[in-house]
Motif scaffolding. Structure first.
Motif, PDB file in Angstrom:
ATOM      1  N   ASP A 266       0.833  -1.209   0.000  1.00  0.00           N
ATOM      2  CA  ASP A 266       0.000   0.000   0.000  1.00  0.00           C
ATOM      3  C   ASP A 266       0.868   1.259   0.000  1.00  0.00           C
ATOM      4  O   ASP A 266       0.555   2.248  -0.665  1.00  0.00           O
ATOM      5  CB  ASP A 266      -0.927   0.029   1.217  1.00  0.00           C
ATOM      6  CG  ASP A 266      -2.038  -1.006   1.125  1.00  0.00           C
ATOM      7  OD1 ASP A 266      -2.249  -1.560   0.020  1.00  0.00           O
ATOM      8  OD2 ASP A 266      -2.689  -1.266   2.155  1.00  0.00           O
ATOM      9  N   LYS A 267       1.967   1.201   0.743  1.00  0.00           N
ATOM     10  CA  LYS A 267       2.872   2.348   0.796  1.00  0.00           C
ATOM     11  C   LYS A 267       3.477   2.609  -0.587  1.00  0.00           C
ATOM     12  O   LYS A 267       3.543   3.756  -1.035  1.00  0.00           O
ATOM     13  CB  LYS A 267       3.974   2.097   1.826  1.00  0.00           C
ATOM     14  CG  LYS A 267       4.890   3.274   2.025  1.00  0.00           C
ATOM     15  CD  LYS A 267       5.886   3.004   3.133  1.00  0.00           C
ATOM     16  CE  LYS A 267       6.836   4.172   3.302  1.00  0.00           C
ATOM     17  NZ  LYS A 267       7.812   3.929   4.359  1.00  0.00           N
ATOM     18  N   ARG A 268       3.873   1.550  -1.287  1.00  0.00           N
ATOM     19  CA  ARG A 268       4.405   1.701  -2.648  1.00  0.00           C
ATOM     20  C   ARG A 268       3.346   2.287  -3.573  1.00  0.00           C
ATOM     21  O   ARG A 268       3.618   3.167  -4.383  1.00  0.00           O
ATOM     22  CB  ARG A 268       4.900   0.358  -3.186  1.00  0.00           C
ATOM     23  CG  ARG A 268       6.271  -0.045  -2.708  1.00  0.00           C
ATOM     24  CD  ARG A 268       6.817  -1.233  -3.502  1.00  0.00           C
ATOM     25  NE  ARG A 268       5.944  -2.405  -3.451  1.00  0.00           N
ATOM     26  CZ  ARG A 268       5.946  -3.320  -2.490  1.00  0.00           C
ATOM     27  NH1 ARG A 268       6.795  -3.209  -1.491  1.00  0.00           N
ATOM     28  NH2 ARG A 268       5.127  -4.343  -2.519  1.00  0.00           N
ATOM     29  N   ASP A 269       2.107   1.799  -3.446  1.00  0.00           N
ATOM     30  CA  ASP A 269       1.015   2.313  -4.281  1.00  0.00           C
ATOM     31  C   ASP A 269       0.767   3.794  -4.006  1.00  0.00           C
ATOM     32  O   ASP A 269       0.548   4.587  -4.934  1.00  0.00           O
ATOM     33  CB  ASP A 269      -0.275   1.528  -4.028  1.00  0.00           C
ATOM     34  CG  ASP A 269      -0.201   0.102  -4.544  1.00  0.00           C
ATOM     35  OD1 ASP A 269       0.679  -0.182  -5.389  1.00  0.00           O
ATOM     36  OD2 ASP A 269      -1.018  -0.727  -4.092  1.00  0.00           O
ATOM     37  N   ALA A 270       0.806   4.165  -2.733  1.00  0.00           N
ATOM     38  CA  ALA A 270       0.590   5.567  -2.373  1.00  0.00           C
ATOM     39  C   ALA A 270       1.711   6.439  -2.929  1.00  0.00           C
ATOM     40  O   ALA A 270       1.458   7.521  -3.475  1.00  0.00           O
ATOM     41  CB  ALA A 270       0.492   5.716  -0.856  1.00  0.00           C
ATOM     42  N   LEU A 271       2.956   5.976  -2.813  1.00  0.00           N
ATOM     43  CA  LEU A 271       4.081   6.746  -3.350  1.00  0.00           C
ATOM     44  C   LEU A 271       3.979   6.870  -4.871  1.00  0.00           C
ATOM     45  O   LEU A 271       4.302   7.910  -5.436  1.00  0.00           O
ATOM     46  CB  LEU A 271       5.410   6.090  -2.952  1.00  0.00           C
ATOM     47  CG  LEU A 271       5.786   6.222  -1.481  1.00  0.00           C
ATOM     48  CD1 LEU A 271       7.023   5.373  -1.163  1.00  0.00           C
ATOM     49  CD2 LEU A 271       6.027   7.671  -1.110  1.00  0.00           C
ATOM     50  N   ALA A 272       3.503   5.819  -5.524  1.00  0.00           N
ATOM     51  CA  ALA A 272       3.335   5.865  -6.980  1.00  0.00           C
ATOM     52  C   ALA A 272       2.218   6.831  -7.377  1.00  0.00           C
ATOM     53  O   ALA A 272       2.174   7.308  -8.513  1.00  0.00           O
ATOM     54  CB  ALA A 272       3.040   4.466  -7.520  1.00  0.00           C
TER      55      ALA A 272
END
Length: 103
Positions: A40-46
């Motif tokens: 989720d953190k990667r998705d948010a950063l993307a």
């Protein structure tokens, strides 16, 4: 997502503001726990680029509204000045007439 939209609507009603909802993909916690959080953190950063684009478009929209508001405000002020004599004009006329009479 409906919870977020409901909360946004309540904020608008309670505080008289416009609320803009922005969301990104999320897997949630559940059984996967920390692994889902990292995903989720990667998705948010993307999603940062998309959020920046939204904010830039919002800034342009607000700037356009503000510019149009100033144009309308200036037009109303000019129209009002043309139909209403400036304050103090009548007082100056009365004083000048009374001064002329006393001479």
């Amino acid at each position: 997502m409906t919870d977020v939209l409901d909360r946004a609507e309540r904020l608008e009603q309670n505080f008289g503001v416009e609320v803009i909802v922005f969301s990104w993909p999320a897997n949630g916690g559940g059984l996967h726990g920390v692994l889902s959080y990292k995903s989720d953190k990667r998705d948010a950063l993307a999603s940062v680029g998309a959020l920046n684009r939204v904010l830039e478009k919002l800034e342009a929209l607000v700037s356009d509204f503000h510019a149009q508001y100033l144009i309308d405000l200036e037009a109303r002020a000019e129209a009002r000045l043309q139909t209403t004599p400036p304050r103090g004009t009548a007082t100056l006329r009365r004083k000048s007439r009374s001064t002329a009479r006393s001479l």
